[in-house]
Motif scaffolding. Structure first.
Motif, PDB file in Angstrom:
ATOM      1  N   SER A 138       0.819  -1.193   0.186  1.00 15.76           N
ATOM      2  CA  SER A 138       0.015  -0.017  -0.069  1.00 15.76           C
ATOM      3  C   SER A 138       0.878   1.166   0.056  1.00 15.76           C
ATOM      4  O   SER A 138       1.908   1.260   0.620  1.00 15.76           O
ATOM      5  CB  SER A 138      -0.807   0.270   1.152  1.00 15.76           C
ATOM      6  OG  SER A 138      -1.609   1.009   1.350  1.00 15.76           O
ATOM      7  N   VAL A 139       0.508   2.347  -0.795  1.00 12.23           N
ATOM      8  CA  VAL A 139       1.191   3.527  -0.697  1.00 12.23           C
ATOM      9  C   VAL A 139       0.221   4.779  -1.092  1.00 12.23           C
ATOM     10  O   VAL A 139      -0.808   4.455  -1.727  1.00 12.23           O
ATOM     11  CB  VAL A 139       2.170   3.789  -1.845  1.00 12.23           C
ATOM     12  CG1 VAL A 139       1.805   3.336  -3.224  1.00 12.23           C
ATOM     13  CG2 VAL A 139       3.034   4.958  -1.662  1.00 12.23           C
ATOM     14  N   GLY A 140       0.081   5.747  -0.076  1.00  8.35           N
ATOM     15  CA  GLY A 140      -0.650   6.868  -0.117  1.00  8.35           C
ATOM     16  C   GLY A 140      -1.908   6.443   0.815  1.00  8.35           C
ATOM     17  O   GLY A 140      -2.079   5.321   1.378  1.00  8.35           O
ATOM     18  N   PRO A 141      -2.778   7.370   0.691  1.00 13.50           N
ATOM     19  CA  PRO A 141      -2.814   8.395   0.102  1.00 13.50           C
ATOM     20  C   PRO A 141      -1.972   9.692   0.677  1.00 13.50           C
ATOM     21  O   PRO A 141      -1.760  10.653  -0.002  1.00 13.50           O
ATOM     22  CB  PRO A 141      -4.430   9.090   0.040  1.00 13.50           C
ATOM     23  CG  PRO A 141      -4.949   8.493   1.333  1.00 13.50           C
ATOM     24  CD  PRO A 141      -4.105   7.099   1.399  1.00 13.50           C
ATOM     25  N   GLY A 142      -1.739   9.569   1.906  1.00 12.30           N
ATOM     26  CA  GLY A 142      -0.643  10.365   2.580  1.00 12.30           C
ATOM     27  C   GLY A 142       0.584   9.701   2.375  1.00 12.30           C
ATOM     28  O   GLY A 142       0.835   9.230   1.261  1.00 12.30           O
TER      29      GLY A 142
END
Length: 138
Positions: free
Chosen positions: A51-55
């Motif tokens: 997982s990457v993001g949304p922050g």
């Protein structure tokens, strides 16, 4: 009137104790998220969640939800959830160089064969703060 003051005082004491109990021990407080993986766990199963993001968060977890730091060599399915067009999930290591693309968002599935060695994942535009490492044994 005396009963009311005593009830009020007892209520204040109970409230203070309740707040103190919620505070916990400093050793158990959650660390500030730096985007790096620090837990030690050996993942089980052959499907991993990236997982990457949304922050400014990036992670790689096993089927149990724990951060991956050690895996056995073999074939794995990695389900990538790229939640931001300013980030990417880039995995590198022996024989592996997979990237979700910086301007891309959405989910994708990779099948990778992990060999013994050190692996690294990062968001390329924010590699200094959004990254993690894990080892593959055997």
């Amino acid at each position: 009137m005396r009963v009311s003051r005593m009830t009020l005082a007892l209520g204040v004491v109970v409230a203070i104790l309740g707040v103190a109990a919620c505070g916990g021990d400093d050793d158990e407080s959650a660390p500030t998220d730096t985007g790096t993986t620090t837990e030690t766990t050996t993942a089980t199963g052959t499907t991993l969640q990236a997982s990457v993001g949304p922050g400014f968060d990036i992670s790689l977890t096993g089927s149990d939800g724990a951060a991956v730091t050690t895996l056995a060599a073999g074939e794995y399915t990695i389900e990538v959830d790229d939640q931001s067009d300013i980030h990417n999930f880039h995995l590198t290591g022996p024989g592996v160089d997979e990237d979700s693309g910086v301007s891309e968002t959405g989910t994708s599935t990779w099948t990778v064969t992990l060999e013994a060695g050190a692996y690294h994942f990062q968001c390329d535009p924010h590699a200094g703060s959004m990254n993690g490492d894990f080892d593959v044994t055997g």
